[in-house]
Design an enzyme around this catalytic site. Structure first.
Site, PDB file in Angstrom:
ATOM      1  CG  HIS A 156     -68.934  40.153  10.094  1.00 35.94           C
ATOM      2  ND1 HIS A 156     -69.991  39.576   9.436  1.00 35.94           N
ATOM      3  CD2 HIS A 156     -69.144  39.930  11.404  1.00 35.94           C
ATOM      4  CE1 HIS A 156     -70.823  39.033  10.313  1.00 35.94           C
ATOM      5  NE2 HIS A 156     -70.332  39.237  11.520  1.00 35.94           N
ATOM      6  CG  ASP A 364     -64.595  43.304   0.771  1.00 35.76           C
ATOM      7  OD1 ASP A 364     -64.997  43.203   1.940  1.00 35.76           O
ATOM      8  OD2 ASP A 364     -65.232  43.881  -0.126  1.00 35.76           O
TER       9      ASP A 364
HETATM   10  O1  F6P Z   1     -68.474  43.969   8.765  1.00 36.57           O
HETATM   11  C1  F6P Z   1     -68.487  45.170   8.114  1.00 36.57           C
HETATM   12  C2  F6P Z   1     -69.738  45.945   8.431  1.00 36.57           C
HETATM   13  O2  F6P Z   1     -69.947  46.057   9.807  1.00 36.57           O
HETATM   14  C3  F6P Z   1     -70.951  45.324   7.719  1.00 36.57           C
HETATM   15  O3  F6P Z   1     -71.817  44.690   8.573  1.00 36.57           O
HETATM   16  C4  F6P Z   1     -71.660  46.466   7.083  1.00 36.57           C
HETATM   17  O4  F6P Z   1     -71.832  46.243   5.726  1.00 36.57           O
HETATM   18  C5  F6P Z   1     -70.770  47.638   7.247  1.00 36.57           C
HETATM   19  O5  F6P Z   1     -69.600  47.251   7.916  1.00 36.57           O
HETATM   20  C6  F6P Z   1     -71.544  48.717   7.952  1.00 36.57           C
HETATM   21  O6  F6P Z   1     -70.775  49.713   8.416  1.00 36.57           O
HETATM   22  P1  F6P Z   1     -71.359  50.799   9.394  1.00 36.57           P
HETATM   23  O7  F6P Z   1     -72.046  50.070  10.506  1.00 36.57           O
HETATM   24  O8  F6P Z   1     -70.175  51.569   9.842  1.00 36.57           O
HETATM   25  O9  F6P Z   1     -72.325  51.597   8.595  1.00 36.57           O
END
Ligand code: F6P
Length: 508
Positions: A156, A364
């Site tokens: 992602h 990003d």
């Molecule tokens: O892909 C990035 C991501 O895993 C998204 O799914 C989400 O917005 C963010 O990072 C969440 O981060 P964390 O799980 O560390 O709170």
């Protein structure tokens, strides 16, 4: 239909309350429609020796299976290696990494434990879809346990260039591990090209036909699948929420001033300090905006156990205070900062009243906020999206005002143009932006990945052995095609495929 098994670090299990992370938002619809198994971390941190079997809860056709992490695992795998090393590194910010080889070891061990806990739950017909940077070695760990099912991996976040990647010594191993999947998906061409280059340079793979790499006698497909939002339903929410009590209070407090809105997790990749520098520059270069414009920055605190994030919070607090003190007046402040999360529907209502949506990450993977801002606009009187050219979304949303977040003069000029832009140009730009997202949905995104995974599972049949580079985890190789063709044909129902607006593609 084959059962879909999604594996991700965070799992939106009902007992864990709503989780609006980008990944959960992208996958929820697909899992709701299709059912299946969703496996990952429970969100719980236990003092030591977590239970060996996962806890499972069922809701709306989906089994959510989760494991706890021990304190040591949480620190090494999640805080230190995933978020303290891989996150900055893959975003091409290696100078922000805090590398320690012990954390890399814990990261790998947690992946091996996830594979061991998941394997007994798998059925022979399952399709496995692994998500994101927390789980780079998982496909290899599953293969090492003899799992022969088709495995897809989707990243992602961005994938950096191979010379940057090498800053963490384990990355060559992790690239080899990723190559145990049948399909590897990225958000943009740039990420996919970087990965193919890394597979060649660091893992000794060979570039294969139509967007594939040949490695260990197999063909691995590499594809681009930009994540989408539910644009139409977000537009409806924004229209409804434009008159919510919170939106009305915000409007009243602005008293006719134009609103610049930024919404993100507080994260070093989001370019928040650079954004404040752009706002400062605007107000210094064009003092006529003083008293007539306000920026609302929602920067929800996240990953607060990681030092990098705590330091950023402190730096932002300092700069925000200085900006308001230097440029504010007794009856006006240029900046409002909010460091807690605001729910998505309320934000949709705020977006609809913001004259400018400012989305200016340093880098990003995609940035769904940019798409949401477009969807939230009133077509009759839309606001202007100011978007970093380093966000994956800039490739689709090129009718936005594209900026370089490092250049505070350029940011100030873009903000000034956005604030002054006449109705006709705002409408024309908005129509082009809306056209880029209107017909795409996360469901189509998910379906197109699954369809490509099925194709890859059929066509990824063993090729002549091209490289003798040993795998970092010993892998049992399947000897024959893993899925009978009839089953794949049933899955690739032509009516469902015809309904797909081609949202993604495999690289050529
Ligand atoms: O892909 C990035 C991501 O895993 C998204 O799914 C989400 O917005 C963010 O990072 C969440 O981060 P964390 O799980 O560390 O709170």
């Amino acid at each position: 239909m084959n059962r879909l098994v999604v594996v991700s670090n965070r799992v939106p299990a009902p007992s864990m309350g709503a989780q609006a992370g980008g990944l959960a938002v992208a996958l929820d619809g697909l899992m709701e429609k299709r059912g299946g198994l969703w496996f990952g971390w429970s969100g719980a941190v236990v003092p030591e020796a977590a239970a060996q079997s996962p806890s499972i809860e069922r809701s709306g056709g989906v089994d959510y299976a989760t494991i706890d992490l021990t304190r040591e695992e949480h620190e090494g795998y999640y805080n230190a290696f995933s978020n303290g090393v891989l996150w900055p590194l893959l975003h091409t910010m290696p100078e922000l990494m805090k590398y320690d080889r012990r954390d890399a070891r814990t990261y790998r061990e947690v992946n091996v434990r996830i594979a061991a806990t998941l394997q007994p739950l798998l059925r022979p017909d399952d399709l496995i879809w692994v998500h994101d940077y927390h789980l780079l070695p998982l496909a290899a760990a599953l293969r090492a346990r003899g799992v022969l099912n088709p495995i897809g991996f989707f990243l992602h976040i961005p994938f950096c260039a191979p010379d940057v990647l090498a800053a963490a010594p384990e990355m060559a191993d992790f690239v080899r591990d990723m190559l145990s999947a049948d399909l590897i998906g990225f958000q943009t061409d740039n990420d996919a090209h970087n990965f193919i280059a890394a597979a060649q340079i660091l893992a000794g793979a060979v570039r294969g036909p139509s967007g594939s790499v040949l490695y260990g006698g197999r063909r691995v497909r590499v594809g681009v699948f930009p994540v989408e939002i539910e644009a139409r339903s977000f537009a409806r929410t924004a229209a409804e929420m434009a008159d919510s009590p919170a939106a009305r209070r915000l409007r009243r407090s602005l008293d006719g001033e134009r609103l610049i809105l930024g919404v993100e997790r507080l994260d070093p990749t989001k370019g928040l300090l650079q954004r404040l520098a752009g706002l400062r520059q605007l107000l210094e270069k064009r003092p006529d905006w003083r008293g007539h414009v306000t920026m609302l920055q929602i920067a929800a605190m996240s990953r607060k156990d990681v030092e990098l994030y705590r330091n950023l919070r402190a730096a932002l607090d300092r700069e925000a205070g200085a900006l308001n003190a230097d440029l504010g007046e007794p009856d006006w402040q240029p900046l409002r900062m909010v460091s807690h999360a605001v729910d998505r529907a309320t934000v949709a209502g705020f977006m609809r009243q913001a004259r400018v949506g400012l989305v200016s990450p340093i880098r990003d993977g995609m940035n769904l906020v940019a798409k949401e801002y477009v969807a939230a606009q009133d077509p009759a009187d839309p606001g202007v999206l100011v978007l970093s050219r380093f966000a994956g979304a800039a490739r689709q949303l090129d009718a936005a005002l594209l900026v370089n977040p490092h250049d505070s003069d350029a940011m100030a000029d873009a903000l000034d143009s956005a604030l002054r832009m006449g109705l006709e140009e705002r409408q024309a730009r908005w129509r082009a932006l809306w056209g880029a997202i209107e017909h795409r949905t996360p469901l189509l995104w998910g379906r197109s990945f699954v369809a490509a995974l099925l194709r890859a599972a059929v066509h990824g049949v063993a090729t002549p052995k091209l490289t003798l580079v040993p795998h970092s985890i010993p892998v049992e190789r399947p000897r024959s095609p893993r899925m009978p063709l009839e089953r794949v044909r049933a899955e690739l129902d032509p009516t469902a495929l015809a309904a797909m607006v081609k949202p993604s593609r495999v690289l050529n």
